[in-house]
Design an enzyme around this catalytic site. Structure first.
Site, PDB file in Angstrom:
ATOM      1  N   SER A  10       0.848  -1.200   0.000  1.00 11.72           N
ATOM      2  CA  SER A  10       0.000   0.000   0.000  1.00 11.72           C
ATOM      3  C   SER A  10       0.876   1.240   0.000  1.00 11.72           C
ATOM      4  O   SER A  10       1.756   1.377   0.845  1.00 11.72           O
ATOM      5  CB  SER A  10      -0.915   0.014   1.231  1.00 11.72           C
ATOM      6  OG  SER A  10      -1.775   1.131   1.205  1.00 11.72           O
ATOM      7  N   CYS A  11       0.654   2.121  -0.981  1.00 15.53           N
ATOM      8  CA  CYS A  11       1.373   3.396  -1.027  1.00 15.53           C
ATOM      9  C   CYS A  11       0.387   4.535  -0.784  1.00 15.53           C
ATOM     10  O   CYS A  11      -0.825   4.321  -0.802  1.00 15.53           O
ATOM     11  CB  CYS A  11       2.078   3.560  -2.376  1.00 15.53           C
ATOM     12  SG  CYS A  11       0.957   3.811  -3.774  1.00 15.53           S
ATOM     13  N   PRO A  12       0.867   5.754  -0.535  1.00 15.66           N
ATOM     14  CA  PRO A  12      -0.034   6.863  -0.195  1.00 15.66           C
ATOM     15  C   PRO A  12      -1.111   7.160  -1.228  1.00 15.66           C
ATOM     16  O   PRO A  12      -2.242   7.431  -0.877  1.00 15.66           O
ATOM     17  CB  PRO A  12       0.928   8.052  -0.036  1.00 15.66           C
ATOM     18  CG  PRO A  12       2.205   7.435   0.385  1.00 15.66           C
ATOM     19  CD  PRO A  12       2.276   6.127  -0.351  1.00 15.66           C
ATOM     20  N   THR A  18       1.801   0.726  -5.244  1.00  8.98           N
ATOM     21  CA  THR A  18       1.104  -0.401  -4.619  1.00  8.98           C
ATOM     22  C   THR A  18       1.163  -1.634  -5.510  1.00  8.98           C
ATOM     23  O   THR A  18       1.505  -2.739  -5.056  1.00  8.98           O
ATOM     24  CB  THR A  18      -0.371  -0.032  -4.359  1.00  8.98           C
ATOM     25  OG1 THR A  18      -0.415   1.058  -3.438  1.00  8.98           O
ATOM     26  CG2 THR A  18      -1.140  -1.206  -3.774  1.00  8.98           C
TER      27      THR A  18
END
Length: 450
Positions: A10-12, A18
């Site tokens: 999970s990325c921002p 992601t």
């Protein structure tokens, strides 16, 4: 017997990193002869969700995340935590470390103070990125709707349909500040912190302390709730009142008082001072700021430095006001994939077949303002690619500021160019940055035997 792993990525923004991390871990596991299932938590929500029995049978858990992810379902399992960037860069090493390192399980007590301090520092970044990840869909949706209102109604947004689009877009924009504060607080104090966080963010918006005020409100609200959970104890018969009454009531009151009487005024003054300073920048100062913005957008291609520059740009377009900073941010962020894509066309002998195919995708990612499109090239050849894209983005940022190009929306790339004020200068800025990056790559990279 083959080793089994489970992972969460999970990325921002939940757009590129992601899925790139997921694919990298999957391919590396296949190469090493291991089984893996990767759950992605992207902009569309949870996909390929891990089942209880899959977690139970796993030899290790990999969390390649830059936002907070609940670990409750992994109780009793060994967890290896890393960033999405590391999972993309060296997935084999991440997998081997997860399986072979002496990692403490989630239920074990961590007593090493130095490690704990390091973890807390990373935690602050994760709390911030959690807030940003929830805010970005509001920003993008609102920004694109406002851009469409310019398309249908011109710069005056004339006509009922154009006004409706602008109204909807502005509504999304108004929500982004409370959402940011609310989910920073949520990341720290869990669900109970959502109410005080959002209320604090709304007060930040009302008092015009804006983006900075919302960040302060989110962190204060989150830690107030976290402290209350640790210190407030009620008799057993009344424990159920804590999450639905006691904590929301007291924490919301406290953050409201703090924002109105303590934080609001200084933050508003700071915001106004920054705004005045930015508007006063002309000539050499504006060019220098453009160079800095360009370097920040390119250096980690969607990582924390890039996100800091992007967040700075967003903070300058309150109520969809045209911003030279936002224009420079978006133009500079488009350059890394576009410059690389152009280089694969101009210098075909410097790239193998796979890289040239990836260059085709980089065109699409670049015009869409997805800087992460440059990551595969940078990971394969960082010493040549990163300086080249930084130079191109710095030139584009500088030229955009020099031409005083402005933009009232925060995302969309070429698809929102109708909202740009100074389209000729903007086009020149982007083309110049693309050419510089492509030429530098052509000079620095060695020939490939295709």
């Amino acid at each position: 017997m083959s080793k089994r792993l489970v992972a969460v990525t999970s990325c921002p923004t939940g757009i590129a990193h992601t899925y790139m991390a997921s694919e990298a871990l999957r391919k590396a596991s296949e190469k090493l002869g291991y089984e893996i299932k990767v759950e992605t938590r992207g902009s569309v929500g949870v996909e390929n969700e891990l089942k209880e029995n899959e977690i139970k049978n796993a030899d290790a858990v990999i969390l390649a995340v830059d936002v907070n992810v609940s670990k409750e379902r992994f109780i009793g399992k060994k967890i290896f935590e890393t960033s999405v960037a590391q999972a993309i860069k060296d997935p084999e090493k991440i997998i081997e470390n997860a399986l072979n390192s002496d990692i403490k399980s989630y239920t074990e007590k961590i007593s090493d103070i130095k490690s704990q301090r390091s973890k807390e520092k990373k935690g602050v970044y994760k709390h911030l990125m959690s807030g940003v990840s929830y805010m970005i869909p509001f920003v993008v949706a609102g920004g694109l709707l406002i851009a469409l209102s310019f398309l249908f109604g011109g710069y005056t947004q004339e006509g009922e349909f154009a006004k409706a689009l602008a109204t909807i877009g502005n509504a999304a924009f108004k929500l982004m500040i409370p959402i940011l504060a609310g989910y920073v607080a949520f990341s720290i104090g869990d669900r109970a912190a959502l109410v005080p966080g959002m209320v604090g963010g709304l007060i930040a918006a009302d008092t015009k302390s804006g983006f900075l005020g919302a960040l302060v409100a989110g962190f204060i609200a989150g830690y107030i709730v976290k402290l209350m959970k640790k210190t407030l104890k009620l008799p057993k018969g009344f424990e159920g009142l804590m999450p639905v009454l006691i904590i929301p009531l007291i924490s919301t009151f406290l953050i409201g008082i703090i924002m109105i009487f303590v934080i609001g005024t200084p933050m508003t003054m700071l915001n106004e001072s920054i705004e005045t300073w930015l508007k006063s920048l002309t000539g050499t100062n504006a060019i220098i700021l453009g160079v800095i913005i360009g370097l920040m957008m390119a250096i980690d291609m969607g990582g924390p430095i890039n996100k800091a520059a992007y967040a700075f740009g967003i903070s300058t377009i309150g109520n969809a006001e045209p911003s030279a900073i936002m224009a420079a941010v978006m133009a500079a962020g488009m350059i890394p994939p576009l410059g690389i894509a152009l280089s694969t066309v101009l210098f075909k002998n410097k790239y193998n077949f796979e890289e040239k195919e990836a260059g085709k995708a980089a065109w699409v990612l670049g015009i869409s303002f997805i800087t992460e499109g440059a990551i595969p090239f940078a990971a394969a050849d960082p010493l040549r690619v990163i300086p080249s894209i930084m130079a191109g983005s710095a030139l584009t940022g500088a030229l955009s500021m020099l031409f005083n190009v402005t933009l009232p929306v925060p995302h969309g790339g070429i698809f929102v160019f109708w909202a740009v004020d100074g389209i000729l200068g903007y086009s020149i800025s982007i083309i110049a940055g693309m050419i510089l990056t492509a030429l530098l790559l052509g000079i620095l990279k060695s020939k490939k035997n295709n």
